[in-house]
Scaffold this active site. Structure first.
Site, PDB file in Angstrom:
ATOM      1  N   LYS A  96       0.827  -1.208   0.000  1.00  0.00           N
ATOM      2  CA  LYS A  96       0.000   0.000   0.000  1.00  0.00           C
ATOM      3  C   LYS A  96       0.869   1.269   0.000  1.00  0.00           C
ATOM      4  CE  LYS A  96      -3.353   1.991   3.229  1.00  0.00           C
ATOM      5  NZ  LYS A  96      -2.694   3.276   3.248  1.00  0.00           N
TER       6      LYS A  96
ATOM      7  N   LYS B  36       7.509   0.998   1.676  1.00  0.00           N
ATOM      8  CA  LYS B  36       8.207   0.228   0.630  1.00  0.00           C
ATOM      9  C   LYS B  36       9.538   0.865   0.259  1.00  0.00           C
ATOM     10  CE  LYS B  36       4.886   0.925  -2.279  1.00  0.00           C
ATOM     11  NZ  LYS B  36       3.946   1.583  -1.379  1.00  0.00           N
TER      12      LYS B  36
ATOM     13  N   LYS C 258       4.872   8.583  -7.281  1.00  0.00           N
ATOM     14  CA  LYS C 258       5.453   9.474  -6.273  1.00  0.00           C
ATOM     15  C   LYS C 258       6.942   9.739  -6.556  1.00  0.00           C
ATOM     16  CE  LYS C 258       4.731   7.879  -2.006  1.00  0.00           C
ATOM     17  NZ  LYS C 258       5.021   7.628  -0.573  1.00  0.00           N
TER      18      LYS C 258
ATOM     19  N   ASP D 170      -1.423  -0.448  -4.521  1.00  0.00           N
ATOM     20  CA  ASP D 170      -2.834  -0.152  -4.214  1.00  0.00           C
ATOM     21  C   ASP D 170      -3.767  -0.694  -5.291  1.00  0.00           C
ATOM     22  OD1 ASP D 170      -3.071   2.344  -1.908  1.00  0.00           O
ATOM     23  OD2 ASP D 170      -1.136   1.804  -2.743  1.00  0.00           O
TER      24      ASP D 170
HETATM   25  P1  ADP Z   1       5.964   3.978   0.516  1.00  0.00           P
HETATM   26  O1  ADP Z   1       7.165   3.900  -0.345  1.00  0.00           O
HETATM   27  O2  ADP Z   1       5.368   2.634   0.791  1.00  0.00           O
HETATM   28  O3  ADP Z   1       4.931   4.929  -0.009  1.00  0.00           O
HETATM   29  P2  ADP Z   1       7.743   5.283   2.376  1.00  0.00           P
HETATM   30  O4  ADP Z   1       8.896   4.355   2.379  1.00  0.00           O
HETATM   31  O5  ADP Z   1       7.886   6.539   1.584  1.00  0.00           O
HETATM   32  O6  ADP Z   1       6.409   4.533   1.945  1.00  0.00           O
HETATM   33  O7  ADP Z   1       7.440   5.598   3.916  1.00  0.00           O
HETATM   34  C1  ADP Z   1       6.437   6.488   4.339  1.00  0.00           C
HETATM   35  C2  ADP Z   1       6.897   7.193   5.598  1.00  0.00           C
HETATM   36  O8  ADP Z   1       7.020   6.262   6.660  1.00  0.00           O
HETATM   37  C3  ADP Z   1       8.251   7.873   5.443  1.00  0.00           C
HETATM   38  O9  ADP Z   1       8.194   9.162   5.975  1.00  0.00           O
HETATM   39  C4  ADP Z   1       9.201   6.989   6.221  1.00  0.00           C
HETATM   40  O10 ADP Z   1      10.230   7.714   6.821  1.00  0.00           O
HETATM   41  C5  ADP Z   1       8.295   6.374   7.280  1.00  0.00           C
HETATM   42  N1  ADP Z   1       8.753   5.028   7.676  1.00  0.00           N
HETATM   43  C6  ADP Z   1       8.849   3.935   6.898  1.00  0.00           C
HETATM   44  N2  ADP Z   1       9.293   2.878   7.586  1.00  0.00           N
HETATM   45  C7  ADP Z   1       9.497   3.297   8.852  1.00  0.00           C
HETATM   46  C8  ADP Z   1       9.964   2.676  10.073  1.00  0.00           C
HETATM   47  N3  ADP Z   1      10.282   1.373  10.126  1.00  0.00           N
HETATM   48  N4  ADP Z   1      10.058   3.450  11.182  1.00  0.00           N
HETATM   49  C9  ADP Z   1       9.718   4.743  11.155  1.00  0.00           C
HETATM   50  N5  ADP Z   1       9.276   5.383  10.050  1.00  0.00           N
HETATM   51  C10 ADP Z   1       9.165   4.692   8.917  1.00  0.00           C
HETATM   52 MG    MG Z   2       7.530   4.787  -2.163  1.00  0.00          MG
END
Ligand code: ADP
Ligand code: MG
Length: 272
Positions: free
Chosen positions: A9, A14, A40, A125
């Protein structure tokens, strides 16, 4: 060459997980290519110190797809990780999956799909058209589902499991499920819930990544945790994940759950 994909999601973690995984594998001397397949387009951002590298779709829009070289699309980040961002359409027009399709066509033509490991970071998603392409067309062989214990992310993971189950029957796709990665949100019963979810879909939780403040601090410094805090516990967690994924030879064909089954099963882990 190992080709893996992280699906999940939006916002579940990720890219954070993928970038740290790539950084940890690169530290072990492996040649890594990470491809962001999310409109994104911030998948590889922490690997390149916060810069926004040009996306494949932007480049194609600017100069057509015949005037693009490898140097235009592939950028070296931490540890020599090669970074690519598929990009997305302009809001309101075009299809989000198109960037992914265009990216694969371009990288194939440029003969850039190589290395020891290719990590695809894919928004899960909607598993339609372009977003299913990495697994549908035989690129990603092992899929990892990134989820927390929150129902919305479990639903998304289950949908992706459904897509894997369907696509695995096609000769061309050859994808299977490598495991479930729990990226914790620190909710009640989370670890057990994700473990049980993985078991029910005929897989296993390959790693539990704690929610950690250091992730945000590193992000503000525009680095992966592996680079910013190499001695931290969290860096150790990502290194363990990298070794487990790299050495993983236990994949499965998932058995997705039914919607109402997910709801009743989740209730078992929460005090109401
Ligand atoms: P996605 O790629 O799935 O959209 P992101 O990797 O960009 O998600 O992460 C979304 C937010 O969550 C970011 O701001 C990231 O710093 C935070 N985040 C992700 N994993 C962790 C974790 N294990 N602990 C704390 N914050 C996290
Ligand atoms: Mg991402």
């Amino acid at each position: 060459m190992k080709q893996i994909a992280l699906y999940g999601k939006g916002g579940i973690g990720k890219s954070t997980t993928a970038a740290n995984l790539s950084a940890a594998l690169a530290e072990d001397g492996l040649d890594i290519l990470q491809i962001g397949c999310d409109p994104k387009h911030d998948s590889t951002r922490m690997l390149v110190h916060g810069t926004w590298i040009p996306t494949v779709l932007d480049l194609i829009r600017e100069r057509g797809d015949t005037n693009i070289t490898v140097e235009d699309v592939v950028y070296r980040g931490f540890g020599g990780v090669r970074c690519v961002e598929a990009g997305g359409p302009e809001p309101g027009i075009g299809c989000a999956g198109r960037g992914i399709i265009a990216t694969f066509q371009l990288l194939e033509r440029l003969d850039a799909l190589k290395g020891d490991v290719i990590v695809y970071d894919v928004l899960g998603d909607v598993v339609c058209g372009g977003f299913a392409m990495p697994m549908r067309e035989g690129y990603a062989r092992e899929i990892y589902l990134v989820t927390s214990g929150e129902l919305m992310s479990i639903y998304a993971a289950n949908n992706i499991a459904r897509a894997i189950a369907r696509l695995s029957r096609r000769a061309r796709s050859r994808c299977s499920l490598g495991g479930v990665i729990c990226n914790a949100k620190n909710i009640e019963g989370e670890r057990e819930l994700v473990e049980e979810f993985a078991r029910r879909i005929n897989s296993r939780m390959i790693a539990y990544i704690p929610r950690s403040r250091i992730v945000q601090v590193a992000e503000l410094q525009k680095q992966t945790v592996i680079e910013y805090a190499p001695e931290s516990e969290q860096a150790g967690v990502y290194r363990d994940l990298a070794r487990l994924v790299y050495g993983n030879d236990m994949t499965s064909i998932p058995t997705p759950m039914e919607m109402d089954e997910i709801e009743s099963f989740a209730l078992e882990f929460v005090q109401v």
